[in-house]
Design a protein around this motif. Structure first.
Motif, short mmCIF file in Angstrom:
data_model
loop_
_atom_site.label_atom_id
_atom_site.label_comp_id
_atom_site.label_asym_id
_atom_site.label_seq_id
_atom_site.Cartn_x
_atom_site.Cartn_y
_atom_site.Cartn_z
N THR A 188 0.85 -1.18 0.00
CA THR A 188 0.00 0.00 0.00
C THR A 188 0.89 1.23 0.00
O THR A 188 1.82 1.32 0.80
CB THR A 188 -0.91 0.00 1.23
N TYR A 189 0.61 2.15 -0.91
CA TYR A 189 1.51 3.28 -1.10
C TYR A 189 0.76 4.59 -1.23
O TYR A 189 -0.43 4.61 -1.56
CB TYR A 189 2.33 3.11 -2.39
N THR A 190 1.49 5.68 -1.00
CA THR A 190 0.98 7.00 -1.34
C THR A 190 1.91 7.58 -2.41
O THR A 190 3.13 7.61 -2.21
CB THR A 190 0.99 7.91 -0.10
N VAL A 191 1.34 7.98 -3.53
CA VAL A 191 2.17 8.59 -4.57
C VAL A 191 1.61 9.96 -4.92
O VAL A 191 0.42 10.24 -4.74
CB VAL A 191 2.22 7.72 -5.86
N ARG A 192 2.50 10.82 -5.40
CA ARG A 192 2.06 12.11 -5.92
C ARG A 192 2.36 12.09 -7.41
O ARG A 192 3.49 11.86 -7.82
CB ARG A 192 2.80 13.25 -5.24
N ALA A 193 1.33 12.29 -8.22
CA ALA A 193 1.53 12.10 -9.65
C ALA A 193 0.57 12.98 -10.44
O ALA A 193 -0.44 13.46 -9.90
CB ALA A 193 1.31 10.63 -10.01
N ARG A 194 0.89 13.18 -11.71
CA ARG A 194 0.03 14.00 -12.57
C ARG A 194 -0.85 13.12 -13.46
O ARG A 194 -0.44 12.05 -13.89
CB ARG A 194 0.87 14.92 -13.45
N VAL A 195 -2.04 13.65 -13.75
CA VAL A 195 -2.96 12.94 -14.63
C VAL A 195 -2.41 12.92 -16.05
O VAL A 195 -1.98 13.95 -16.57
CB VAL A 195 -4.33 13.64 -14.65
N MET A 196 -2.40 11.74 -16.69
CA MET A 196 -2.09 11.68 -18.12
C MET A 196 -3.40 11.55 -18.90
O MET A 196 -3.67 12.30 -19.81
CB MET A 196 -1.17 10.50 -18.43
N SER A 197 -4.21 10.54 -18.54
CA SER A 197 -5.49 10.37 -19.23
C SER A 197 -6.45 9.63 -18.32
O SER A 197 -6.02 8.97 -17.36
CB SER A 197 -5.29 9.58 -20.52
N GLY A 198 -7.72 9.73 -18.63
CA GLY A 198 -8.70 9.01 -17.84
C GLY A 198 -9.97 8.81 -18.62
O GLY A 198 -10.35 9.66 -19.43
N SER A 199 -10.63 7.65 -18.44
CA SER A 199 -11.91 7.45 -19.11
C SER A 199 -12.71 6.37 -18.40
O SER A 199 -12.15 5.47 -17.77
CB SER A 199 -11.69 7.04 -20.57
N ALA A 200 -14.03 6.49 -18.49
CA ALA A 200 -14.91 5.50 -17.87
C ALA A 200 -15.28 4.45 -18.90
O ALA A 200 -15.57 4.77 -20.05
CB ALA A 200 -16.16 6.18 -17.34
N TYR A 210 -13.65 3.39 -13.91
CA TYR A 210 -12.90 4.54 -14.41
C TYR A 210 -11.42 4.16 -14.44
O TYR A 210 -10.85 3.74 -13.43
CB TYR A 210 -13.13 5.74 -13.49
N HIS A 211 -10.83 4.28 -15.62
CA HIS A 211 -9.41 3.97 -15.78
C HIS A 211 -8.64 5.28 -15.81
O HIS A 211 -8.95 6.17 -16.58
CB HIS A 211 -9.16 3.21 -17.08
N LEU A 255 1.59 4.92 -13.89
CA LEU A 255 0.84 3.95 -13.09
C LEU A 255 -0.63 3.98 -13.49
O LEU A 255 -1.29 5.01 -13.39
CB LEU A 255 0.95 4.34 -11.60
N PRO A 256 -1.15 2.83 -13.95
CA PRO A 256 -2.59 2.78 -14.22
C PRO A 256 -3.35 2.60 -12.89
O PRO A 256 -2.90 1.87 -12.02
CB PRO A 256 -2.76 1.52 -15.08
N CYS A 257 -4.49 3.27 -12.78
CA CYS A 257 -5.35 3.12 -11.61
C CYS A 257 -6.74 2.76 -12.09
O CYS A 257 -7.15 3.15 -13.17
CB CYS A 257 -5.46 4.42 -10.81
N LYS A 258 -7.45 2.03 -11.25
CA LYS A 258 -8.77 1.57 -11.64
C LYS A 258 -9.74 1.90 -10.52
O LYS A 258 -9.49 1.57 -9.36
CB LYS A 258 -8.68 0.06 -11.83
N PHE A 259 -10.86 2.59 -10.85
CA PHE A 259 -11.89 2.90 -9.83
C PHE A 259 -13.17 2.16 -10.20
O PHE A 259 -13.79 2.47 -11.21
CB PHE A 259 -12.20 4.40 -9.82
N PHE A 260 -13.57 1.20 -9.37
CA PHE A 260 -14.86 0.56 -9.61
C PHE A 260 -15.97 1.54 -9.25
O PHE A 260 -15.81 2.38 -8.38
CB PHE A 260 -14.99 -0.71 -8.77
#
Ligand code: ADP
Ligand code: MG
Length: 675
Positions: A59-71, A85-86, A96-101
């Motif tokens: 489990t981590y905390t990162v600080r990063a900028r948005v590249m792209s996102g789409s549902a 939402y990817h 880093l890819p992130c995924k939000f259910f």
């Protein structure tokens, strides 16, 4: 504006009227209350992790900028809130890819280049095992003006959101208060071990124990009727009512109770005994002592089904000594109810059995000398108090016995029942064969039903339990529909009944009566049968979707069988794939029928708040303290508080403490009144 502890929250910068309303629902009215709403964890935002260094499982905390996102819709049937939402983010070391259910709401909200703090677990991407992703991270958007010290460059408090009032907004509203010094250890903070947190935990325990101590002292100062318990006629009456030979545990517990009843000080006792240990008869024996001493007795049960069952068995058992037993539940029609209340008022009713209906405003007792509360965990402390107050009208306090099947480890019983003396029924009545418990699957159901049908055909009765009454979109099997299907297709020759919480009192009673008389062989039910139902001829239970039930609930449910001498079987139907936690619960059920062992596991899995199910009652929900995590402090607080209450020299100090208490403590524990 000048702020003080009593300032209303809506005046606090960053709150305002709308948020104040949300806060009010959580009992947060003043600035002081708001300051008491503590973060549940802390995040290190001095040292962020580099994306390059992330490992699956961590489990981590990162600080990063948005590249792209789409549902992307998660299923063929597209529903917006179901979308996944990817999000792709990057820092200087990698992406880093992130995924939000259920992340559909994020669509259009995030713009490339925006700076985020993400906190969450990193997992292997199922579809592309060479890659990792962060799943359902907590996310905060750092706006330009918020690059200040509330958000980064420090250890940051994280709050449970209150409605739309998110962690960041809360953080900004309380800025100053909950921000630990930079040299504080993050581990200590998250374990609630920093000095400031320990101080708050102690305060919470101490005041809670103080209220228990004061309550106990107040009860001990009251007068109760000292019952005669040794006279021949009372022994005779007790002997006459016993339908069986009591176990030695039952005898011991009755002796403990009798010793209390003999004294002119109210009994205040908890009887703890696992499901099926035979608590009811002990309570009835105590009622007999009260009645033989010319007093009324009352028994309060948490459900109508249980109240009616107690009523029927008490009437049967007590008819041998000719007592008048009364039932008082809200399901009675108005004229029945009025008549019942009248008999309670005049004292014609000697033992009154009922639900919450007993503590309604206009119920009046006549010389109520003994009160029993069954399955106490279902009631709040306040309800117990109200029943006691009913008796106190005539200046005498009743003797009180509370029954519970929830086995509680010692430290926790100190919190929940800290003002009670405890008796333990640690022996099951003889002749019980242990229940055989098995996990099975939907695919095996035909086999399960085959076995089930044979048991019932051999004269046994059975339960089939479903998690819901009607179908939901969760695709759970539901009681009503399955009842229809089972009756028609699976067991056309058996007599099935249906029981759930939406039936009226009369309908419920009719079904239960049918089941008790063996006119109904198979009871299809929801968890309404969870507590107390006692039909010894029922020996088989099938629980569908068993993975959905909590451990305590499964244990209570299973307690409905194994009550007679025939061998009993409990079959838990669950999918072959389920969460580790669900599997652990079911395996625990298979491994043991010991309530203490089950409770320990349950407590480990759920934590004390959920365990007691007290969150909704609000009379035990600690804000900061956690009786499990902070056992040591709990014991210490109890010693200190009880010493303070019992030491008469400390009276002035006690008054001083009570006088100086913040308003929310007084409200919560009624300390001002009790003191
Ligand atoms: P619980 O402690 O779960 O409330 P009950 O009081 O309902 O348990 O008792 C469970 C069953 O065991 C009942 O059917 C009751 O009649 C029976 N029972 C209780 N004590 C004895 C005993 N000493 N011998 C035989 N059966 C008993
Ligand atoms: Mg019971």
């Amino acid at each position: 504006m000048e702020l003080s502890l009593t300032t209303e929250v809506r005046m606090v910068k960053g709150v305002g009227p709308q948020r104040a309303e949300l806060l009010a629902k959580r009992g947060i009215h003043t600035l002081e209350d708001l300051l008491g709403y503590l973060p549940f964890r802390y995040e290190d935002r001095i040292h962020f992790s580099n994306i390059r260094d992330l490992q699956p499982g961590g489990t981590y905390t990162v600080r990063a900028r948005v590249m792209s996102g789409s549902a992307v819709p998660s299923s063929v049937r597209y529903r917006k809130h179901d979308a996944i939402y990817h999000l792709l983010v990057q820092d200087s070391t990698g992406s880093l890819p992130c995924k939000f259910f259920h992340g559909g709401y994020l669509e259009g909200r995030l713009k490339p280049g925006q700076l985020l703090v993400l906190h969450g677990k990193v997992e292997v991407d199922r579809l592309r095992p060479a890659r990792i992703e962060m799943v359902n991270p907590q996310m905060e958007l750092l706006r330009g003006e918020e690059m200040d010290s509330t958000e980064v460059g420090r250890i940051v408090p994280i709050y449970e959101a209150i409605g739309m009032f998110g962690s960041r907004a809360i953080r900004r509203a309380v800025y100053g208060t909950h921000f630990p010094p930079p040299d504080e250890s993050l581990d200590a903070l998250n374990a609630f071990r920093s000095p400031a947190q320990q101080r708050l935990v102690f305060e919470e325990f101490f005041l809670f124990q103080l209220s228990l101590g004061l309550n106990r002292r107040a009860i001990r100062r009251e007068n109760a009727i000292a019952f005669a318990v040794r006279e021949e006629r009372i022994r005779e009456a007790l002997k006459r009512i016993l339908p069986f030979k009591p176990t030695s545990a039952q005898k011991r517990v009755l002796a403990e109770i009798a010793a209390d009843l003999e004294r002119p000080v109210p009994m205040n006792r908890l009887l703890q005994g696992d499901v099926g240990s035979g608590k009811t008869i002990v309570a009835l024996e105590a009622a007999v002592i009260a009645i033989e001493n010319g007093c009324q007795a009352a028994l309060m049960a948490p459900t109508e089904i249980l109240a009616v069952q107690h009523f029927l068995s008490a009437r049967r058992i007590l008819s041998r000594v000719g007592y008048r037993v009364e039932l008082l539940i809200s399901g009675l029609n108005p004229s029945e109810k009025a008549a019942a209340r009248e008999r309670v008022r005049t004292g014609e009713a000697q033992l009154v059995i009922g639900t919450h209906a007993l503590i309604e405003e206009d119920v009046q007792f006549n010389r109520l000398g003994f009160v029993c509360i069954d399955e106490q965990h279902r009631f709040g402390v306040l309800q117990r108090k109200r029943l006691m107050d009913k008796a106190a009208v005539h200046g005498i306090a009743p003797h009180v016995l509370v029954l519970t099947a929830t086995p509680i480890p010692r430290t926790l019983s100190l919190t929940l029942y800290g003002d009670l003396d405890v008796s333990l029924l640690d022996e099951l009545p003889p002749g019980r064969t242990p229940i055989v418990t098995r996990i099975s699957s939907q695919q095996n159901l035909p086999g399960v039903w085959g076995f089930f049908g044979r048991e019932v055909a051999a004269g046994r009765q059975a339960y089939i339990v479903y998690p819901v009454i009607e179908e939901t979109k969760l695709e759970l099997k539901a009681a009503i529909k399955e009842f229809a299907r089972l009756s028609k297709e699976v067991f056309p020759k058996l007599r099935l009944g249906l029981l759930h919480g939406r039936l009226s009192s009369d309908e419920k009673e009719e079904v239960m009566q049918g089941f008790r008389r063996n006119e109904i062989q198979v009871l299809v039910a929801t968890t309404v049968i969870e507590v107390g139902v006692d039909v010894p001829n029922a020996t088989v239970m099938v629980v569908e979707h068993a993975e959905r039930f909590g451990l305590a609930q499964l244990h209570q449910l299973r307690g409905r069988i194994g009550r007679g001498e025939e061998k009993s079987y409990c079959i838990l139907i669950a999918p072959t794939r389920m969460s580790d936690e669900a599997r652990l619960r079911l395996e625990t059920m298979v491994r043991t029928t010991n309530g203490f062992e089950i409770a320990e596991t349950d407590l480990q899995l759920r934590g004390p708040g959920e365990f007691f199910g007290t969150r909704q009652h609000g009379d035990l929900g600690f804000d900061v303290a956690n009786p499990l995590r902070d056992r040591g402090l709990l014991e210490l607080a109890r010693r200190e508080a009880f010493q303070l209450v019992e030491d008469t020299n400390q009276g002035p100090l006690l008054q001083q403490i009570l006088g100086a208490l913040p308003a929310h403590w007084q409200r919560r524990y009624h300390l001002a009144r009790v003191g």
